[in-house]
Design a protein around this motif. Structure first.
Motif, PDB file in Angstrom:
ATOM      1  N   ALA A 189       0.804  -1.225   0.000  1.00  0.00           N
ATOM      2  CA  ALA A 189       0.000   0.000   0.000  1.00  0.00           C
ATOM      3  C   ALA A 189       0.836   1.275   0.000  1.00  0.00           C
ATOM      4  N   LYS A 190       1.909   1.316   0.787  1.00  0.00           N
ATOM      5  CA  LYS A 190       2.722   2.538   0.824  1.00  0.00           C
ATOM      6  C   LYS A 190       3.342   2.804  -0.542  1.00  0.00           C
ATOM      7  N   GLY A 191       3.782   1.755  -1.194  1.00  0.00           N
ATOM      8  CA  GLY A 191       4.351   1.908  -2.523  1.00  0.00           C
ATOM      9  C   GLY A 191       3.323   2.391  -3.526  1.00  0.00           C
ATOM     10  N   ARG A 192       2.089   1.930  -3.381  1.00  0.00           N
ATOM     11  CA  ARG A 192       1.044   2.398  -4.295  1.00  0.00           C
ATOM     12  C   ARG A 192       0.751   3.884  -4.063  1.00  0.00           C
ATOM     13  N   VAL A 193       0.808   4.333  -2.825  1.00  0.00           N
ATOM     14  CA  VAL A 193       0.640   5.766  -2.569  1.00  0.00           C
ATOM     15  C   VAL A 193       1.766   6.544  -3.241  1.00  0.00           C
ATOM     16  N   ARG A 194       2.994   6.056  -3.105  1.00  0.00           N
ATOM     17  CA  ARG A 194       4.126   6.751  -3.736  1.00  0.00           C
ATOM     18  C   ARG A 194       3.954   6.780  -5.261  1.00  0.00           C
ATOM     19  N   GLN A 195       3.496   5.696  -5.842  1.00  0.00           N
ATOM     20  CA  GLN A 195       3.256   5.652  -7.285  1.00  0.00           C
ATOM     21  C   GLN A 195       2.229   6.703  -7.695  1.00  0.00           C
ATOM     22  N   GLU A 196       1.162   6.831  -6.925  1.00  0.00           N
ATOM     23  CA  GLU A 196       0.124   7.816  -7.231  1.00  0.00           C
ATOM     24  C   GLU A 196       0.655   9.237  -7.093  1.00  0.00           C
ATOM     25  N   LEU A 197       1.493   9.486  -6.093  1.00  0.00           N
ATOM     26  CA  LEU A 197       2.067  10.817  -5.920  1.00  0.00           C
ATOM     27  C   LEU A 197       2.970  11.173  -7.104  1.00  0.00           C
ATOM     28  N   LEU A 198       3.791  10.219  -7.526  1.00  0.00           N
ATOM     29  CA  LEU A 198       4.666  10.471  -8.677  1.00  0.00           C
ATOM     30  C   LEU A 198       3.845  10.756  -9.936  1.00  0.00           C
ATOM     31  N   ALA A 199       2.768  10.024 -10.118  1.00  0.00           N
ATOM     32  CA  ALA A 199       1.921  10.245 -11.286  1.00  0.00           C
ATOM     33  C   ALA A 199       1.268  11.625 -11.230  1.00  0.00           C
ATOM     34  N   ALA A 200       0.853  12.051 -10.040  1.00  0.00           N
ATOM     35  CA  ALA A 200       0.228  13.366  -9.908  1.00  0.00           C
ATOM     36  C   ALA A 200       1.238  14.483 -10.171  1.00  0.00           C
ATOM     37  N   ARG A 201       2.473  14.288  -9.740  1.00  0.00           N
ATOM     38  CA  ARG A 201       3.510  15.284 -10.038  1.00  0.00           C
ATOM     39  C   ARG A 201       3.745  15.373 -11.546  1.00  0.00           C
ATOM     40  N   GLN A 202       3.754  14.220 -12.184  1.00  0.00           N
ATOM     41  CA  GLN A 202       3.975  14.175 -13.632  1.00  0.00           C
ATOM     42  C   GLN A 202       2.851  14.889 -14.374  1.00  0.00           C
ATOM     43  N   ALA A 203       1.616  14.746 -13.899  1.00  0.00           N
ATOM     44  CA  ALA A 203       0.461  15.304 -14.604  1.00  0.00           C
ATOM     45  C   ALA A 203       0.246  16.788 -14.324  1.00  0.00           C
ATOM     46  N   HIS A 204       0.806  17.286 -13.245  1.00  0.00           N
ATOM     47  CA  HIS A 204       0.565  18.680 -12.859  1.00  0.00           C
ATOM     48  C   HIS A 204       1.395  19.623 -13.733  1.00  0.00           C
ATOM     49  N   PRO A 205       0.883  20.817 -14.033  1.00  0.00           N
ATOM     50  CA  PRO A 205       1.657  21.749 -14.865  1.00  0.00           C
ATOM     51  C   PRO A 205       2.873  22.356 -14.172  1.00  0.00           C
ATOM     52  N   ALA A 206       2.936  22.284 -12.848  1.00  0.00           N
ATOM     53  CA  ALA A 206       4.094  22.833 -12.140  1.00  0.00           C
ATOM     54  C   ALA A 206       5.344  22.024 -12.465  1.00  0.00           C
ATOM     55  N   ARG A 207       6.491  22.680 -12.408  1.00  0.00           N
ATOM     56  CA  ARG A 207       7.763  21.974 -12.584  1.00  0.00           C
ATOM     57  C   ARG A 207       8.109  21.299 -11.259  1.00  0.00           C
ATOM     58  N   ALA A 208       8.427  20.006 -11.329  1.00  0.00           N
ATOM     59  CA  ALA A 208       8.710  19.252 -10.104  1.00  0.00           C
ATOM     60  C   ALA A 208       9.823  18.244 -10.350  1.00  0.00           C
ATOM     61  N   ILE A 209      10.637  18.060  -9.332  1.00  0.00           N
ATOM     62  CA  ILE A 209      11.733  17.088  -9.377  1.00  0.00           C
ATOM     63  C   ILE A 209      11.646  16.232  -8.122  1.00  0.00           C
ATOM     64  N   SER A 210      11.692  14.922  -8.286  1.00  0.00           N
ATOM     65  CA  SER A 210      11.672  13.982  -7.172  1.00  0.00           C
ATOM     66  C   SER A 210      13.063  13.364  -7.040  1.00  0.00           C
ATOM     67  N   VAL A 211      13.628  13.426  -5.840  1.00  0.00           N
ATOM     68  CA  VAL A 211      14.977  12.903  -5.611  1.00  0.00           C
ATOM     69  C   VAL A 211      14.864  11.694  -4.684  1.00  0.00           C
ATOM     70  N   LEU A 212      15.141  10.519  -5.235  1.00  0.00           N
ATOM     71  CA  LEU A 212      14.934   9.260  -4.524  1.00  0.00           C
ATOM     72  C   LEU A 212      16.182   8.873  -3.733  1.00  0.00           C
ATOM     73  N   ALA A 213      15.950   8.356  -2.527  1.00  0.00           N
ATOM     74  CA  ALA A 213      17.034   7.912  -1.648  1.00  0.00           C
ATOM     75  C   ALA A 213      16.728   6.523  -1.119  1.00  0.00           C
ATOM     76  N   GLY A 214      17.764   5.849  -0.609  1.00  0.00           N
ATOM     77  CA  GLY A 214      17.579   4.581   0.069  1.00  0.00           C
ATOM     78  C   GLY A 214      17.231   4.818   1.529  1.00  0.00           C
ATOM     79  N   ASP A 215      17.406   3.805   2.378  1.00  0.00           N
ATOM     80  CA  ASP A 215      17.172   4.002   3.807  1.00  0.00           C
ATOM     81  C   ASP A 215      18.149   5.055   4.325  1.00  0.00           C
ATOM     82  N   LEU A 216      17.642   5.945   5.170  1.00  0.00           N
ATOM     83  CA  LEU A 216      18.419   7.110   5.568  1.00  0.00           C
ATOM     84  C   LEU A 216      19.349   6.809   6.733  1.00  0.00           C
ATOM     85  N   ILE A 217      20.577   7.313   6.615  1.00  0.00           N
ATOM     86  CA  ILE A 217      21.581   7.169   7.668  1.00  0.00           C
ATOM     87  C   ILE A 217      22.272   8.518   7.858  1.00  0.00           C
TER      88      ILE A 217
END
Length: 331
Positions: free
Chosen positions: A129-157
């Motif tokens: 489910a969490k991954g599906r939420v992230r997928q939906e957020l990425l799709a919404a960023r892609q569809a929106h007219p605003a300029r957006a950049i997503s920077v992906l990271a692994g587990d944080l240390i």
């Protein structure tokens, strides 16, 4: 960039604010309540879901860093995050600002399970489910007219990582720092992608400084921050080397134990549902554009810094002369 706004002041937002101020960038920080924000920053209290509040914080900013989050619960993510992100994107579209989001690998767990490697041209493949939420957020960023950049990271240390949100810190480095047994909720002998928060915020700043280099003619781009992928057994060995004292065999938690514990803990349940990220090898390939800002911090230095910070936070005396200097991974 001439000015920036940071929405949220958790482990990522706080580090990003310090970095921006150190670079001489006028910075506005918006939080939901009072927070210890550097005096050099402009601080507003507001709601990331209210257009007027976000617009006030973003006034004059070329880049909006969206560093808010929601409690670690897929249901809360689905209910809260789409509206918050839409508000920020709407403000950015009106003001011609670029939005930079931190992103996780959750939406790509299926790719990592199948291939063991994630590149920035991969299509999302969530497994829970969490991954599906992230997928939906990425799709919404892609569809929106605003300029957006997503920077992906692994587990944080890293020293900026909060024990409540960094599994490595909560289960390995903090316990080892005070002489307790570490727990490993994963296969300890497979590569596991780790990102120092300092590297993530540096990558986010780099993306925001020259968005035209990243976006080209598009309105959204996914980038991957510099990361490294040691095994968690190697992480534990490094933590024990820095802490000194008696080495203790870790408690390696089988997946069945995590799933059972999830019956009484929502957080553990959410971790257990991400089985492919914990039980299969996973390496992130950094985007070329972000490597210009520098390679990943050596994971061994980041782990050493976390152990020393854990000892200090516990009130234990720091031991001089240990190998490895760690300098500098809510948003």
């Amino acid at each position: 960039m001439r000015a920036a706004a940071v929405i949220g002041h958790g482990q990522i937002g706080a580090r990003l604010v310090r970095d921006l101020l150190a670079a001489g960038v006028p910075t506005t920080v918006m939080t939901r309540s009072s927070a210890e924000v550097p005096e050099a920053a402009r601080h507003l209290i507001g709601d990331a879901g209210r257009h007027a509040d976000v617009a006030a914080a973003a006034a004059g900013a070329e880049v909006i860093f969206a560093c808010f989050h929601a409690p670690y619960d897929a249901r809360r993510w689905a209910a809260q995050l789409p509206g918050l992100e839409r508000t920020v994107l709407d403000v950015a579209a009106e003001s011609a600002a670029t939005v930079v989001f931190p992103e996780s690998a959750y939406g790509f767990a299926g790719v990592l399970a199948a291939e063991g490697v994630l590149r920035d041209d991969a299509a999302p493949a969530p497994v829970e489910a969490k991954g599906r939420v992230r997928q939906e957020l990425l799709a919404a960023r892609q569809a929106h007219p605003a300029r957006a950049i997503s920077v992906l990271a692994g587990d944080l240390i890293g020293v900026d990582a909060a024990p409540a949100t960094s599994v490595v810190r909560m289960m390995i480095t903090d316990p080892v720092a005070v002489g307790r047994r570490a727990m490993i909720p994963a296969d300890p002998d497979v590569a596991h992608a780790l990102t120092d928060i300092a590297d993530l915020t540096a990558a986010m700043r780099r993306a925001g400084e020259r968005p035209e280099d990243v976006l080209g003619a598009g309105s959204h781009r996914l980038l991957i921050a510099p990361s490294e992928a040691p095994t968690l057994r190697e992480v534990l060995a490094r933590a024990e080397q820095v802490a000194g004292g008696r080495r203790r065999r870790p408690l390696v938690l089988p997946h069945a134990a995590l799933a059972a514990a999830g019956l009484v803990s929502r957080t553990i349940l959410e971790v257990a549902r991400l089985k492919p990220l914990w039980r299969r090898p996973g390496t992130l390939v950094a985007s070329t554009e972000l490597l210009e800002a520098g390679p990943a911090s050596p994971w061994a230095d980041s782990v050493a810094a976390m152990v020393r910070d854990g000892r200090s936070a516990d009130g234990s005396p720091q031991r001089p002369g240990r190998a490895g200097d760690g300098a500098s991974a809510e948003a």
